[in-house]
Write an enzyme that holds these catalytic residues in place. Structure first.
Site, PDB file in Angstrom:
ATOM      1  N   HIS A 146       3.709  -2.325   3.024  1.00 47.56           N
ATOM      2  CA  HIS A 146       3.736  -0.973   2.473  1.00 47.56           C
ATOM      3  C   HIS A 146       5.071  -0.748   1.765  1.00 47.56           C
ATOM      4  CE1 HIS A 146       0.796  -0.911   5.738  1.00 47.56           C
ATOM      5  NE2 HIS A 146       0.201   0.080   5.093  1.00 47.56           N
ATOM      6  N   ASP A 151       0.822  -1.217   0.000  1.00 43.06           N
ATOM      7  CA  ASP A 151       0.000   0.000   0.000  1.00 43.06           C
ATOM      8  C   ASP A 151       0.853   1.263   0.000  1.00 43.06           C
ATOM      9  OD1 ASP A 151      -2.048  -1.802   0.303  1.00 43.06           O
ATOM     10  OD2 ASP A 151      -2.846  -0.934   2.155  1.00 43.06           O
ATOM     11  N   ASP A 152       0.223   2.353  -0.421  1.00 39.19           N
ATOM     12  CA  ASP A 152       0.670   3.744  -0.232  1.00 39.19           C
ATOM     13  C   ASP A 152       1.662   4.245  -1.277  1.00 39.19           C
ATOM     14  OD1 ASP A 152      -0.932   3.713   1.962  1.00 39.19           O
ATOM     15  OD2 ASP A 152       0.649   3.923   3.448  1.00 39.19           O
ATOM     16  N   HIS A 171      -5.919   9.096   0.962  1.00 40.05           N
ATOM     17  CA  HIS A 171      -5.787   8.222   2.116  1.00 40.05           C
ATOM     18  C   HIS A 171      -6.642   8.632   3.312  1.00 40.05           C
ATOM     19  CE1 HIS A 171      -3.807   5.408   4.899  1.00 40.05           C
ATOM     20  NE2 HIS A 171      -3.247   4.852   3.841  1.00 40.05           N
ATOM     21  N   HIS A 203      -5.891   2.767  -3.911  1.00 39.70           N
ATOM     22  CA  HIS A 203      -5.878   2.981  -2.462  1.00 39.70           C
ATOM     23  C   HIS A 203      -6.398   4.367  -2.102  1.00 39.70           C
ATOM     24  CE1 HIS A 203      -4.931   1.802   1.548  1.00 39.70           C
ATOM     25  NE2 HIS A 203      -3.817   2.505   1.689  1.00 39.70           N
TER      26      HIS A 203
END
Length: 471
Positions: A425, A285-286, A339, A335
């Site tokens: 991540h 993620d991210d 956020h 995603h």
């Protein structure tokens, strides 16, 4: 005392001037003329201008990211601009200041802070970067700051306005805001520091100041956008330089990708049948972030696949990395844009968070993302899916917290089982360091490392998945 509130979305670089109440300064030539001799024309509107993106592509290693799933939760991204270290440092200092304030006034588990960025200038060795800062809480607040710089110097939006002209320009903006605010007396008393935190220029040189709620009108009047055609009189030397660079900045293409994308996976058609193979899905993620390409190097070398759940601004900054993911047969997921916790947003806001990132991904890859991962895994049965399945996880490495390669590796290996989805991540160096050992150990145990759509090929658009269905 004014308090800035929800900052309405203002996109990358304004392409058209805002319609609104206008005035012509009496001391110049006609407002329709061009050039330095043309007189300024000030207008104010409550409607966001139309926009056109500025082109600024970076390597994923030049995109910085930081997040915390611990309370207080936050997620921030910003660029490390090649050759402009002072501006990069100024951006990071601003984010750190916001984070300190947020942590110091944390208001409970439904609170969260996000920071995303966008380029407004990229020409003549000069960059302009807008930071959008949002705190989601019972009393939501949002601010926006645009900073400028080159290799030698940095300057704020306020510094674009000549010190001797700031008061006069504010007075004119306040006068023009009266009609937008429903008439009556001007809402006076705003300071330059309040009005000129986010100043940019359109491709034709019009100045645009995005002014937060409650600054030049009551909170009920909402966001204001002040524009100044032919703004030379009001500008400092730095302001004139930024304006010139803004007029030269290349616009990004906003046309959709062709239906026959040239970004074909090298191993297209070699999908794994997970009803027969022992499958597990690594997810990240991210990103794209500083360590994404290192992780891709490992996966390519070891003939393993994974899925990357990406953030919109990071995708926009590093499209080459996203294209590489697709070329290597990786899964590319959504995603969100900034956020946020979906459970703190309206349905329209959630849909916007998803579709903005989907649109950027489609322009780069030619395809829809494989799925959406709600930030923090936060959703309810009523949360809109915007046409995509939600994919969660059942092995949480907490790599964002432990920042230790050995700990991350152990949690994956100890928790591994057929059909598992692993959460990591790609913005942490310890995670990139852990990936080679994770892949080696899983492959040694007979696992095939696959993408989410290989693991669960029959996902539905309103489904939620934490692992593959039991055989």
């Amino acid at each position: 005392m004014r308090t800035s509130r929800r900052f309405a979305a203002l996109a990358l670089v304004v392409a058209t001037a805002v319609a609104g109440c206008t005035t012509d300064d009496p001391s110049g030539s006609s407002s329709g003329s061009k050039g330095a001799s043309a007189k300024p024309s000030v207008s104010v509107s409550s409607s966001a201008p139309k926009v056109s993106p500025v082109k600024l592509e970076l390597d994923a290693s030049d995109v910085r990211a930081e997040s915390s799933w611990n309370a207080p939760r936050y997620s921030a991204q910003w660029p490390a601009l090649p050759g402009s270290e002072k501006l990069s440092e100024a951006l990071e200092r601003q984010i750190q200041s916001w984070r300190r304030d947020y942590v110091g006034t944390y208001s409970g588990p439904r609170s969260g802070m996000t920071v995303v960025w966008e380029p407004v200038v990229n020409a003549s060795g000069l960059y302009g970067i807008r930071l959008r800062h949002t705190v989601t809480a019972a009393d939501s607040a949002a601010t926006s700051t645009t900073l400028y710089g080159d290799g030698d110097s940095t300057f704020t939006s306020l510094q674009l306005i000549d010190d001797s002209q700031r008061a006069a320009l504010i007075k004119e903006i306040e006068r023009q805001a009266v009609q937008v605010n429903g008439g009556g007396e001007p809402f006076e008393g705003a300071t330059p520091e309040e009005v000129f935190t986010d100043v940019s220029f359109t491709p034709d040189g019009t100045l645009v100041a995005a002014v937060a709620e409650g600054t030049i009108g009551p909170m009920s009047a909402g966001q204001h956008y002040a524009t100044v055609k032919n703004p030379e009189r009001y500008l400092s030397d730095d302001g004139r330089r930024v304006r010139e660079a803004a007029m030269k900045s290349p616009a990004s293409s906003t046309s959709p990708a062709p239906s026959t994308s040239t970004t074909k996976p090298e191993n297209a058609g070699k999908k794994t049948d997970c009803t027969k193979a022992k499958c597990i899905a690594l997810t990240f993620d991210d990103g794209p972030g500083p360590y994404t390409n290192s992780i891709l190097d490992t996966l390519e070398k070891k003939k393993a696949r994974a899925t990357f759940f990406t953030l919109g601004p990071a995708v926009q900054a590093a499209p080459a990395t996203v294209r590489r993911m697709v070329k290597l047969g990786m899964g590319v997921g959504n995603h969100s844009w900034s956020h946020p916790q979906f459970t703190t947003l309206t349905d329209a806001q959630v849909t916007s968070e998803i579709t903005r990132t989907t649109d950027v991904l489609k322009k780069i890859t030619g395809s829809d993302p494989v799925a959406v991962r709600p930030p923090y895994g936060a959703y309810t049965e009523a949360t809109p899916h915007a046409g995509a399945p939600f994919v969660l996880w059942d092995i949480d490495t907490e790599d964002w917290k432990n920042r230790n390669a050995d700990t991350t590796t152990k949690r994956v290996v100890d928790g591994a089982h057929p059909g598992a989805i692993v959460l990591m991540h790609d913005i942490h160096p310890s995670t990139a360091k852990a990936v080679p050992g994770i892949v080696d150990e899983l492959q040694k145990q007979g696992y095939t490392l696959v993408t989410i759509d290989e693991l669960i090929p029959s996902m539905t658009k309103d489904g939620v998945y934490s692992s593959a269905p039991t055989k």
